[in-house]
Design an enzyme around this catalytic site. Structure first.
Site, PDB file in Angstrom:
ATOM      1  N   SER A 147       0.821  -1.209   0.000  1.00 20.75           N
ATOM      2  CA  SER A 147       0.000   0.000   0.000  1.00 20.75           C
ATOM      3  C   SER A 147       0.857   1.262   0.000  1.00 20.75           C
ATOM      4  O   SER A 147       1.594   1.516  -0.943  1.00 20.75           O
ATOM      5  CB  SER A 147      -0.972  -0.035   1.185  1.00 20.75           C
ATOM      6  OG  SER A 147      -1.929   0.998   1.084  1.00 20.75           O
ATOM      7  N   ASP A 295      -1.413   1.867  -4.194  1.00 19.36           N
ATOM      8  CA  ASP A 295      -2.276   0.773  -4.636  1.00 19.36           C
ATOM      9  C   ASP A 295      -3.718   1.224  -4.802  1.00 19.36           C
ATOM     10  O   ASP A 295      -4.613   0.406  -5.035  1.00 19.36           O
ATOM     11  CB  ASP A 295      -2.181  -0.433  -3.703  1.00 19.36           C
ATOM     12  CG  ASP A 295      -2.810  -0.202  -2.344  1.00 19.36           C
ATOM     13  OD1 ASP A 295      -2.776   0.955  -1.869  1.00 19.36           O
ATOM     14  OD2 ASP A 295      -3.338  -1.161  -1.743  1.00 19.36           O
ATOM     15  N   ASP A 297      -6.146   2.261  -2.979  1.00 20.60           N
ATOM     16  CA  ASP A 297      -7.286   1.955  -2.119  1.00 20.60           C
ATOM     17  C   ASP A 297      -7.625   3.132  -1.209  1.00 20.60           C
ATOM     18  O   ASP A 297      -8.659   3.120  -0.539  1.00 20.60           O
ATOM     19  CB  ASP A 297      -7.076   0.664  -1.321  1.00 20.60           C
ATOM     20  CG  ASP A 297      -5.908   0.726  -0.338  1.00 20.60           C
ATOM     21  OD1 ASP A 297      -5.130   1.707  -0.378  1.00 20.60           O
ATOM     22  OD2 ASP A 297      -5.769  -0.218   0.468  1.00 20.60           O
TER      23      ASP A 297
END
Length: 543
Positions: A147, A295, A297
Site C-alpha cells: 500500500s 495501490d 485503495d
C-alpha cells in the site's frame, strides 16, 4: 554469535529457493546483530496478512516467506471445504519491487496443490482484486502490496470468498497452517496460473460508473496523482466512462515507480506528499485535487478556497461522502471506526439511519451490521486514514477509485451551485458544531518504543484534557491494544499502527458554532487541537 542463531540461519539458507536471497543471507552470517533481527521471529499476520521489509530471512518479505505463506493458505482453504472445491484463487499485485514474482510464486503453489489460480492481467489497484474475488466466485484472493508503506517494504494481503479482508479466527488458522508447512523444497509447484484478460478491468470500470447519478453535472476540472502507483489508468478510464473531462496528472508521479522518488513516504497523509499535486492544481486552475496512494485503495482530496488550496482530512472527506449519499437517499448502515470523528454518529442519529462503529480496519468496517459480523445492511463505511467504501455491493473494502468518483460528483454538483466542498462542510458545522480532528503520529525504529509509550500512558493517564477532567478511560486490552480517553467534548484514542512502525494518537474536539461564526469556531477548535496534541505527547512520555 550463539550457535543456535547461526544454525537457524544456515538451515534457512539451505531451504531458501531464491539464489539472490541465499547470497544476501550468506554475506551476513558473521553479522550477529543483523541476523538476530532477521531471525527474531517470522512475519506475523497483521492487518489482513503479512507486511515487512524486502530482505532475506523469516522476518522479511522474500520468495521463501511467500512460498510458505501461499502453501499454508492453500492448505487451510482445502481444510475448510466440506467436499470437492473447484473455486479458484485470484491473485493481484502492484508495481512494488518483487510484487509480480511473489504473485507468480503464489499461483505456482496454488496450482501445485491442485487449485486453479487466476492472475490479474497486470499491476492493478487493490480494489480490483477485491472486486475480482466475488466476480469470479473465488475461494479467496491474495493481493501483493504494501500500500503506502516505504519503498523497501512489501506485503501479502488475504481476502476471503466474500471479498472482504480476513478476520479472526481465519488469520490464526492460516498462520498455524503456515507454521506447519515444513521444508519449502517439498512444496509442490505447478504452472503460473491463468492470466485474466482486460475484461476484468472493464467490468470494474462499468460497475464503478454505476456509483454516481447519470443526471448530475459533469463540469469539473480535476488535478490528479497516482503517487508513483498503479491507479492512474483505472482512474482515468473510470472518469472518462462517467463523462468527466480528463484530469490533469502530475507528470513526475504519473507512472509506476517502486522507488517513489519524489516523496519521502508515498502516503498522501504525510507532510509534503501532495505538494506536486497542489502545485499542478494551482497552475491548471483545477476545482479539486485528488491523490490515490500507490495501490489506489485510499483517496486524498483538496479543494480551492479563494487563492489557497486546502487538503481535507480523512474525517472531513468521510463525512462529506456520507452526507452526500444520505442526501441522495441511500439507505442502510453508515459505519466508521473508534478512531474516526464522532460526527458520523450525529448525522445518523439526526436522520434516523443505523450507525456502526468498529475497531480500526476495513476488515471490521465492512462487517458492521445489526449483529456486528456480516455487514448485511452496510451502505457506506469510512476510516479517517483516507479509506472509503462507497459501494460495498461492488468492493467490500476501501476503494480509492470509486471514492474519488463520488467526490467528483459531489464537487461538480456544488460547483453548479457556485459552491465548494468547504461550503458543504460549513453547512454541517452550523448544524452539528465543528468536529475537528488531528493525529499525533510517532514513527519509531524499534517497536519496543511503542510498547513503552503505551505502557506509560496506561500507567499514568492524564487527569485532565483541555482543562476538563478526564471522565472516561476505556482500555480495550486484551481484545485490542487501544486506549480511549474522554474529557468534556474532547477525545483521545491511542493505538499502535497495524501496518507501519508507528504509534498513533487520534485527537478530536467539538466546538459549537455560536451566532453563526464558523470561522471563530474553527479557530478555537484548531487552538484546542494544538493544546490537546501537546497534552497527549506529554502523557506518552514524549515531552
Amino acid at each position: 554469535m550463539t550457535a543456535s542463531l547461526r544454525s537457524a540461519a544456515e538451515a534457512w539458507l539451505a531451504d531458501d529457493p531464491d539464489p539472490a536471497s541465499q547470497d544476501e543471507l550468506r554475506a551476513l552470517l558473521d553479522d550477529e546483530a543483523e541476523l538476530a533481527d532477521r531471525f527474531a521471529g517470522p512475519l506475523r499476520f497483521g492487518t489482513a496478512g503479512l507486511r515487512g521489509p524486502l530482505r532475506a530471512g523469516p522476518n522479511g518479505m522474500n520468495l521463501a516467506v511467500v512460498r510458505g505463506a501461499a502453501a499454508g493458505l492453500v492448505r487451510w482453504l482445502a481444510a475448510q471445504a466440506a467436499g470437492p472445491d473447484d473455486r479458484p484463487l485470484v491473485i493481484g499485485y502492484d508495481a512494488r519491487h518483487g510484487s509480480h514474482a511473489f504473485a507468480v510464486e503464489t499461483a505456482r503453489v496454488a496450482t501445485g496443490a491442485g487449485r486453479r489460480a487466476l492472475l490479474m492481467p497486470r499491476p492493478l489497484p487493490t480494489p480490483l482484486l477485491a472486486f475480482a474475488v466475488r466476480r469470479h466466485g473465488a475461494v479467496a484472493g491474495v493481493m501483493v502490496t504494501a500500500s503506502h508503506n516505504p519503498p523497501q517494504d512489501n506485503g501479502y494481503k488475504v481476502y476471503l470468498h466474500d471479498g472482504a479482508q480476513l478476520v479472526p479466527p481465519a488469520d490464526a488458522g492460516i498462520e498455524r497452517a503456515i507454521r506447519e508447512v515444513g521444508p519449502l523444497a517439498d512444496v509442490p509447484l505447478g504452472p503460473p496460473g491463468e492470466v485474466l484478460g482486460e475484461q476484468i478491468v472493464r467490468e470494474y470500470v462499468d460497475a464503478a460508473v454505476g456509483v454516481i447519478d447519470p443526471e448530475v453535472p459533469r463540469d469539473l476540472a480535476v488535478a490528479y496523482t497516482p503517487m508513483h502507483g498503479v491507479g492512474r489508468e483505472v482512474f482515468e478510464a473510470t472518469l472518462a466512462a462517467a463523462g468527466y473531462p480528463a484530469p490533469s496528472v502530475v507528470a513526475e508521479q504519473a507512472e509506476p515507480d517502486p522507488d517513489f522518488p519524489t516523496v519521502a513516504f508515498p502516503n498522501p497523509e504525510e507532510p509534503g506528499a501532495s505538494d506536486l499535486l497542489l502545485a499542478l492544481a494551482a497552475r491548471e486552475g483545477a476545482d479539486i485535487a485528488i491523490a490515490n496512494d500507490p495501490d489506489a485503495d485510499r483517496c486524498a482530496v483538496a479543494f480551492r478556497s479563494g487563492e489557497q488550496w486546502r487538503q481535507l482530512r480523512g474525517d472531513e472527506v468521510g463525512v462529506l461522502l456520507a452526507d452526500h449519499l444520505m442526501r441522495r437517499g441511500v439507505r442502510g448502515r453508515y459505519a466508521t471506526t473508534i478512531v474516526s470523528s464522532s460526527l458520523l454518529s450525529r448525522l445518523c442519529a439526526d436522520r434516523g439511519l443505523p450507525y456502526g462503529e468498529t475497531l480500526t480496519g476495513f476488515k471490521w468496517i465492512v462487517r458492521a451490521g445489526p449483529d456486528g459480523i456480516d455487514g448485511a445492511d452496510l451502505a457506506y463505511g469510512y476510516e479517517e486514514a483516507l479509506g472509503y467504501c462507497v459501494a460495498p455491493e461492488l468492493v467490500r473494502d476501501k476503494d480509492g477509485i470509486t471514492a474519488a468518483l463520488l467526490v467528483c460528483e459531489l464537487a461538480a454538483g456544488l460547483k453548479a451551485e457556485l459552491r465548494t466542498l468547504g461550503d458543504r462542510l460549513d453547512e454541517l458545522a452550523l448544524r452539528y458544531g465543528v468536529h475537528a480532528t488531528d493525529q499525533l503520529s510517532v514513527r519509531v525504529e524499534d517497536l519496543a518504543e511503542i510498547t513503552a509509550m503505551m505502557a506509560t500512558i496506561r500507567s499514568h493517564p492524564p487527569a485532565d484534557l483541555l482543562d476538563e477532567p478526564v471522565t472516561s478511560i476505556e482500555d480495550r486490552l486484551p481484545d485490542s491494544d487501544v486506549l480511549i480517553l474522554r474529557a468534556g467534548t474532547s477525545r483521545v484514542v491511542v493505538r499502535p499502527s497495524g501496518t507501519e512502525p508507528k504509534l498513533k494518537a487520534y485527537l478530536e474536539v467539538v466546538e459549537p458554532v455560536a451566532g453563526g461564526d464558523i470561522a471563530g469556531a474553527r479557530e478555537r477548535a484548531a487552538a484546542a487541537l494544538v493544546a490537546l496534541r501537546t497534552r497527549t505527547a506529554e502523557a506518552l512520555g514524549l515531552r
